[in-house]
Design a protein around this motif. Structure first.
Motif, short mmCIF file in Angstrom:
data_model
loop_
_atom_site.label_atom_id
_atom_site.label_comp_id
_atom_site.label_asym_id
_atom_site.label_seq_id
_atom_site.Cartn_x
_atom_site.Cartn_y
_atom_site.Cartn_z
N ASN A 263 0.83 -1.20 0.00
CA ASN A 263 0.00 0.00 0.00
C ASN A 263 0.87 1.25 0.00
OD1 ASN A 263 -2.34 -1.62 0.24
ND2 ASN A 263 -2.09 -1.70 2.46
N THR A 264 0.44 2.26 -0.74
CA THR A 264 1.06 3.58 -0.72
C THR A 264 -0.02 4.59 -0.33
OG1 THR A 264 0.61 4.06 -3.05
CG2 THR A 264 2.63 2.85 -2.56
N ALA A 265 0.34 5.87 -0.38
CA ALA A 265 -0.62 6.90 -0.01
C ALA A 265 -1.72 7.06 -1.05
CB ALA A 265 0.10 8.24 0.18
N ARG A 266 -1.52 6.51 -2.26
CA ARG A 266 -2.48 6.75 -3.33
C ARG A 266 -3.00 5.49 -4.00
NH1 ARG A 266 0.01 12.02 -6.56
NH2 ARG A 266 0.06 13.42 -4.76
N ASP A 267 -2.38 4.32 -3.75
CA ASP A 267 -2.85 3.11 -4.41
C ASP A 267 -2.46 1.89 -3.58
OD1 ASP A 267 -0.09 2.39 -5.10
OD2 ASP A 267 -0.23 3.91 -6.65
N THR A 268 -3.04 0.76 -3.97
CA THR A 268 -2.71 -0.52 -3.36
C THR A 268 -2.41 -1.50 -4.47
OG1 THR A 268 -3.53 -2.31 -1.94
CG2 THR A 268 -5.15 -1.14 -3.27
N ILE A 269 -1.42 -2.36 -4.25
CA ILE A 269 -0.96 -3.32 -5.26
C ILE A 269 -1.22 -4.73 -4.74
CG2 ILE A 269 1.03 -4.19 -6.53
CD1 ILE A 269 2.20 -1.37 -6.41
N PHE A 270 -1.92 -5.53 -5.58
CA PHE A 270 -2.28 -6.91 -5.29
C PHE A 270 -1.43 -7.78 -6.21
CE2 PHE A 270 -4.66 -10.77 -5.98
CZ PHE A 270 -5.28 -11.05 -4.79
N TYR A 271 -0.59 -8.68 -5.61
CA TYR A 271 0.38 -9.42 -6.43
C TYR A 271 0.42 -10.89 -6.03
CZ TYR A 271 4.82 -10.86 -8.49
OH TYR A 271 5.79 -11.51 -9.20
N ILE A 272 0.32 -11.77 -7.06
CA ILE A 272 0.51 -13.22 -6.89
C ILE A 272 1.55 -13.65 -7.92
CG2 ILE A 272 -0.59 -15.49 -6.92
CD1 ILE A 272 -3.24 -14.15 -6.37
N ARG A 273 2.60 -14.31 -7.44
CA ARG A 273 3.69 -14.68 -8.35
C ARG A 273 3.24 -15.72 -9.37
NH1 ARG A 273 9.01 -13.85 -8.10
NH2 ARG A 273 8.78 -12.99 -6.00
N GLN A 274 2.63 -16.81 -8.94
CA GLN A 274 2.14 -17.87 -9.82
C GLN A 274 0.72 -18.24 -9.38
OE1 GLN A 274 4.98 -21.08 -9.72
NE2 GLN A 274 6.22 -20.20 -11.36
N ALA A 275 -0.25 -17.89 -10.21
CA ALA A 275 -1.64 -18.10 -9.83
C ALA A 275 -2.01 -19.57 -9.93
CB ALA A 275 -2.55 -17.26 -10.73
N GLN A 276 -2.84 -20.00 -9.01
CA GLN A 276 -3.41 -21.35 -9.01
C GLN A 276 -4.93 -21.23 -9.03
OE1 GLN A 276 -1.47 -23.97 -9.32
NE2 GLN A 276 0.42 -22.76 -9.11
N ARG A 277 -5.58 -22.35 -9.38
CA ARG A 277 -7.05 -22.31 -9.45
C ARG A 277 -7.67 -21.97 -8.11
NH1 ARG A 277 -9.35 -27.24 -13.05
NH2 ARG A 277 -11.27 -26.36 -12.19
N GLY A 278 -6.98 -22.32 -7.01
CA GLY A 278 -7.50 -21.99 -5.69
C GLY A 278 -7.49 -20.51 -5.40
N ASP A 279 -6.75 -19.71 -6.20
CA ASP A 279 -6.73 -18.26 -5.99
C ASP A 279 -7.95 -17.58 -6.58
OD1 ASP A 279 -4.22 -18.41 -4.76
OD2 ASP A 279 -3.19 -18.37 -6.69
N SER A 280 -8.79 -18.34 -7.27
CA SER A 280 -10.01 -17.75 -7.84
C SER A 280 -10.96 -17.37 -6.71
CB SER A 280 -10.68 -18.73 -8.79
OG SER A 280 -9.80 -19.10 -9.84
N GLY A 281 -11.74 -16.34 -6.96
CA GLY A 281 -12.71 -15.91 -5.97
C GLY A 281 -12.89 -14.41 -5.98
N LYS A 282 -13.68 -13.92 -5.02
CA LYS A 282 -13.97 -12.50 -4.90
C LYS A 282 -13.22 -11.92 -3.70
CE LYS A 282 -18.48 -12.63 -7.15
NZ LYS A 282 -19.91 -12.27 -7.07
N TYR A 283 -12.43 -10.90 -3.96
CA TYR A 283 -11.62 -10.24 -2.94
C TYR A 283 -12.25 -8.88 -2.65
CZ TYR A 283 -8.09 -13.76 -4.05
OH TYR A 283 -7.42 -14.95 -4.25
N GLU A 284 -12.37 -8.56 -1.36
CA GLU A 284 -12.98 -7.29 -0.94
C GLU A 284 -11.88 -6.32 -0.52
OE1 GLU A 284 -13.90 -10.21 0.67
OE2 GLU A 284 -15.65 -10.62 -0.59
#
Length: 511
Positions: A263-284
């Motif tokens: 997180n910074t003062a103006r944005d947030t960064i969401f990062y996954i190095r290698q995605a898997q099927r279990g990473d699917s879903g809704k993030y709040e």
């Protein structure tokens, strides 16, 4: 005697003497060698008071037997005559006045900085921006100096120790609630510019701004990535003071071993190095400031190629056609099946050829198969990632049998093709110029092919190099090479076959 001439007595000259001293003394009174320079002549009437008390000129030391100076009527001293046999001392010219040196034009200082404005204000600092001045001088700018003055005071204080060249500056370490006047000065080697000042003082206070998430448009729908791909998402937001940022999935905190959040003062960064099927879903995503908050949902779908179709069957074979059926794959790769690809292979070549692409049903009919060939069939499933890694192959093969048919030739009635000669295009009269070759044309039909005979004035043209006769597809032509006046006349084309004859003629004029 010390060798120095005594100064004249400081007695005021009588009025009569002043009147006599007005005219300059004549040159005959003193010899040329002993004449005083013009500068030592008696002053004019208005300069008489200054001549009464001249300072004693300091002469170089001389022998004691030097004669005393001879006074003149105006009270001036005559230069003593040199001793006999000694050279006359040179006259001392007056020292010339020193010429004033021209002053070098001074370089003008730079002009005033432009467009001074406040970019941002916080509870203990604020940021200024401006533009460079229009004129910076030959030497260029050394930089800018920012000065502040508290409201109600007249004391300006420089904020920066050394000039800087940036046109943006943040003044830190201020007290909340202060009102400050601000100005910026451009500095160069030739001096400082006129300061650019803000019209109103700046109030140092926190500008409250409600939290707001700026969700990019492509993230408002489902964000799809393939298994093994990196997920790198930046979501900007706004709010003052700096809001608190939190991520959850299904109401639970994220697994920081797989998902990195920065997180910074103006944005947030969401990062996954290698995605898997279990990473699917809704993030709040939640952005909160003192009870006020804004929420957004990020829907991520991680997909992979589907599995092959199931239960592929060869339902029926008739004539040149085959019917196939199958069921959807057990694993759709976490994505909707877009269609199926059907291929065939004949036993002779062993190569697979695509028959249908993106078949949306689970059954199909394949037509136009070759009689006598044996065919195998297979089906691939396809989703957003592509085709399945393997295909479902039908267990049976389809043999296209030869059907027993009896050929019965069509009875075509015999037609009599015999025809006597007949001209379909007659000869036409022509006029030509002497020495220029010309052609005569006509067309004829008949079966058997008629024999063509050319005549000139009812005389048959035989083997004469002047004439070239041709026939092609019923078109008859006669070339007359470089005709002369004698070649003019009536030309006849006669066609003859066993069924009869026909003729046409024309007139040729040679001029």
């Amino acid at each position: 005697m010390t060798g120095k001439t005594a100064p004249p007595a400081k007695k005021p000259a009588p009025a009569a003497a002043k009147k006599k001293a007005a005219p300059a003394p004549k040159e005959e009174a003193v010899p040329k060698e002993e004449a005083a320079p013009k500068e030592e002549a008696a002053p004019k009437e208005e300069a008489a008071p200054a001549a009464e008390e001249p300072p004693a000129p300091e002469q170089p030391s001389a022998p004691t037997d030097e004669p005393a100076p001879i006074p003149t009527e105006a009270g001036a001293e005559a230069t003593p005559a040199p001793a006999e046999g000694s050279p006359a001392p040179p006259a001392e010219p007056p020292a010339p006045a020193p010429e004033p040196k021209p002053e070098k034009p001074k370089e003008e200082p730079p002009s005033c900085p432009l467009s001074l404005a406040v970019e941002e204000v916080s509870e203990n600092s604020f940021t200024l921006t401006w533009k460079a001045p229009e004129q910076t001088g030959r030497a260029g700018l050394d930089g800018y100096v920012v000065e502040i003055c508290k409201d109600g005071s007249s004391e300006w204080k420089a904020v920066n120790q050394e000039p800087f060249l940036s046109t943006r500056y943040t003044i830190p370490n201020l007290s909340s609630g202060d009102k400050l006047h601000v100005r910026v000065v451009a500095v160069s080697a030739s001096g400082a510019s006129v300061p650019a000042a803000l019209e109103q003082p700046v109030l140092i206070r926190e500008i409250l701004q409600l939290p707001k998430i700026r969700m990019p448009r492509h993230l408002r729908e489902t964000y799809i990535r393939c298994v093994g791909d990196a997920v790198n998402i930046m979501i900007p937001f706004q709010g003052k003071p700096q809001p608190e940022v939190s991520w959850t999935k299904g109401g639970q905190p994220l697994d920081t071993n797989r998902i990195n959040i920065r997180n910074t003062a103006r944005d947030t960064i969401f990062y996954i190095r290698q995605a898997q099927r279990g990473d699917s879903g809704k993030y709040e995503l939640t952005v909160q400031i003192n009870g006020a908050e804004d929420k957004a949902t990020l829907d991520i779908q991680v997909v992979e190629p589907p599995g092959p179709p199931q239960n592929l069957k060869l339902v029926d074979v008739w004539g040149f056609n085959v019917a196939l059926e199958w069921t959807p794959p057990a694993d759709n790769g976490n994505s909707e099946i877009k269609g199926y690809r059907v291929q065939k292979s004949d036993k002779k070549s062993g190569k697979w050829f695509t028959v249908l692409e993106r078949c949306t049903r689970t059954s199909c009919t394949i037509s136009d198969l070759i009689i006598g060939n044996t065919y195998s069939f297979r089906v691939f499933s396809e989703n957003i990632c592509g085709l399945s890694d393997s295909a479902a192959v039908a267990s049976g093969v389809a043999y296209i049998e030869k059907t027993k048919t009896t050929y019965q030739p069509e009875k075509i009635p015999q037609r009599d093709m015999m025809e006597p000669p007949k001209f379909t295009q007659p000869l036409t009269d022509r006029t030509t110029t002497r020495g220029y070759s010309t052609h005569l044309f006509c067309s004829v039909r008949g079966f058997p092919q008629p024999k063509i005979i050319w005549l000139k004035n009812q005389m048959e043209i035989r083997e004469d190099p002047k004439y070239i006769a041709l026939i092609d597809q019923g078109v008859c032509s006669l070339e007359i090479r470089k005709p002369g006046p004698f070649d003019g006349g009536v030309y006849t084309c006669k066609a003859v076959n066993p069924l009869g004859e026909a003729s046409v003629d024309c007139k040729l004029d040679v001029k």
